[in-house]
Design an enzyme around this catalytic site. Structure first.
Site, short mmCIF file in Angstrom:
data_model
loop_
_atom_site.label_atom_id
_atom_site.label_comp_id
_atom_site.label_asym_id
_atom_site.label_seq_id
_atom_site.Cartn_x
_atom_site.Cartn_y
_atom_site.Cartn_z
N GLY A 1 0.77 -1.34 -0.05
CA GLY A 1 0.06 -0.12 -0.15
C GLY A 1 0.75 1.01 0.03
CD GLU A 2 3.94 2.54 2.96
OE1 GLU A 2 4.96 3.21 2.48
OE2 GLU A 2 3.95 1.92 4.18
N GLY A 3 0.69 3.74 -1.94
CA GLY A 3 1.06 4.31 -3.00
C GLY A 3 2.21 3.82 -3.68
#
Length: 341
Positions: free
Chosen positions: A308-310
């Site tokens: 995640g987190e971009g």
């Protein structure tokens, strides 16, 4: 998230915005494709690098796209459904990771730097988790619209490319719930281990999603009501930001399962709702590949990531930059004095 953030006053206001989307520039995309055919390579030999260049041109409205202003938005939210034991980590990790982002210590900090992208982390009312959707809607209409508006307001028309990511302990459960509600097939089909739950935790996720679908059965015919009842603030913000990007002619790189599930309602509301997006990667989270297939979004990368987190979206910025460099800087056959076919 500011309580004054009210880009949308009602679900119908938001729905109208989702149904009225610009189509992008055929002329710019055509000009990019025409230039590609003059460059010193066999036609089509750069594969998706060529279509990425045309995609940039279409959604920026430029014959020669640019990537001067690239930004990564990470939206963070907390989830009441974690009370059902659906995550391997406690909810306080969301706040701790937001602090880690601020200190420059997370993966996304490093990936944004190497990609030449600015990072903007937007926490969304972390001290007040959404409702436990097995018992109540995750968000009422007001809370949902505020989160959508926060994402919508974040994206401005001076950006050339945006990446969206998220941070929210427990948020693969809302993502799987939204996917199940939109595309069917039962909760087990869409549910994975997220941050690493064991077999018992995986079963708790499935049970929670099934309970949420049953509790909110009256909302399952409406993509927006699904997003409110089963989603989260960070998912709603990604939905709003993706809508704003479309309105502002900004192409979008999507991250993993949670991010893709967040924008899936836009695809159900409008047949080309995600045309301005590219799936940066397919994550290792169960359900993401299936969701990308359902949305018709072939991923650029398959690296087994599930952070995640971009992170996957930001990593793909480097591919987009490579596509643009080839498009902008390669010589034509005439310029290089190379004989054409």
């Amino acid at each position: 998230m500011s309580p004054q953030s009210t880009a949308f006053k009602s679900l119908e206001d938001l729905r109208a915005a989702c149904l009225d989307l610009p189509a992008g520039s055929d002329a710019a995309a055509g000009a990019v494709a025409k230039r590609q055919d003059t460059l010193t390579k066999p036609p089509g030999s750069l594969g998706r690098l060529e279509t990425i260049a045309a995609w940039l041109g279409r959604w920026q409205g430029r014959d020669m796209p640019k990537l001067d202003a690239v930004k990564v938005f990470v939206f963070a939210g907390n989830h009441g459904v974690t009370a059902q034991g659906v995550s391997a980590y406690p909810s306080e990790v969301t706040v701790q990771m937001v602090a880690n982002f601020a200190g420059g210590g997370a993966a996304i900090n490093q990936l944004a730097r190497i990609a030449g992208a600015k990072l903007d982390v937007i926490p969304l009312d972390l001290e007040h988790p959404t409702g436990d959707f097995t018992q109540v809607p995750a968000m009422d209409e007001k809370a949902f619209l505020a989160a959508v508006s926060a994402g919508y307001d974040a994206v401005t028309n001076d950006l050339d490319l945006v990446c969206f990511g998220e941070m929210g302990i427990g948020n693969t459960t809302p993502a799987a719930a939204i996917s199940t509600a939109l595309f069917g097939g039962g909760a087990e089909k869409w549910t994975g281990r997220g941050t690493g739950v064991d077999d018992a935790g995986l079963q708790r996720k499935v049970v929670a999603i099934e309970a949420g679908l049953k509790r909110h059965a009256d909302s399952l015919s409406d993509p927006l009501k699904i997003a409110a009842a089963l989603g989260g603030r960070e998912l709603a913000a990604i939905f709003g930001a993706t809508l704003a990007a479309r309105k502002n002619n900004v192409p979008v790189l999507l991250d993993g399962f949670v991010c893709t599930a967040a924008v899936a309602p836009l695809a159900r509301l409008h047949p080309t709702g995600l045309a301005h997006t590219v799936a940066a990667h397919v994550s290792a989270e169960a359900g993401h590949r299936r969701l990308l297939e359902a949305l018709g979004l072939p991923p650029l990368l398959d690296l087994g990531m599930r952070l995640g987190e971009g992170s996957g979206a930001c990593l793909a910025v480097n591919i987009v930059r490579s596509a643009l460099e080839c498009h902008a800087r390669m010589a034509s056959f005439a310029e290089a004095g190379v004989s054409e076919k």
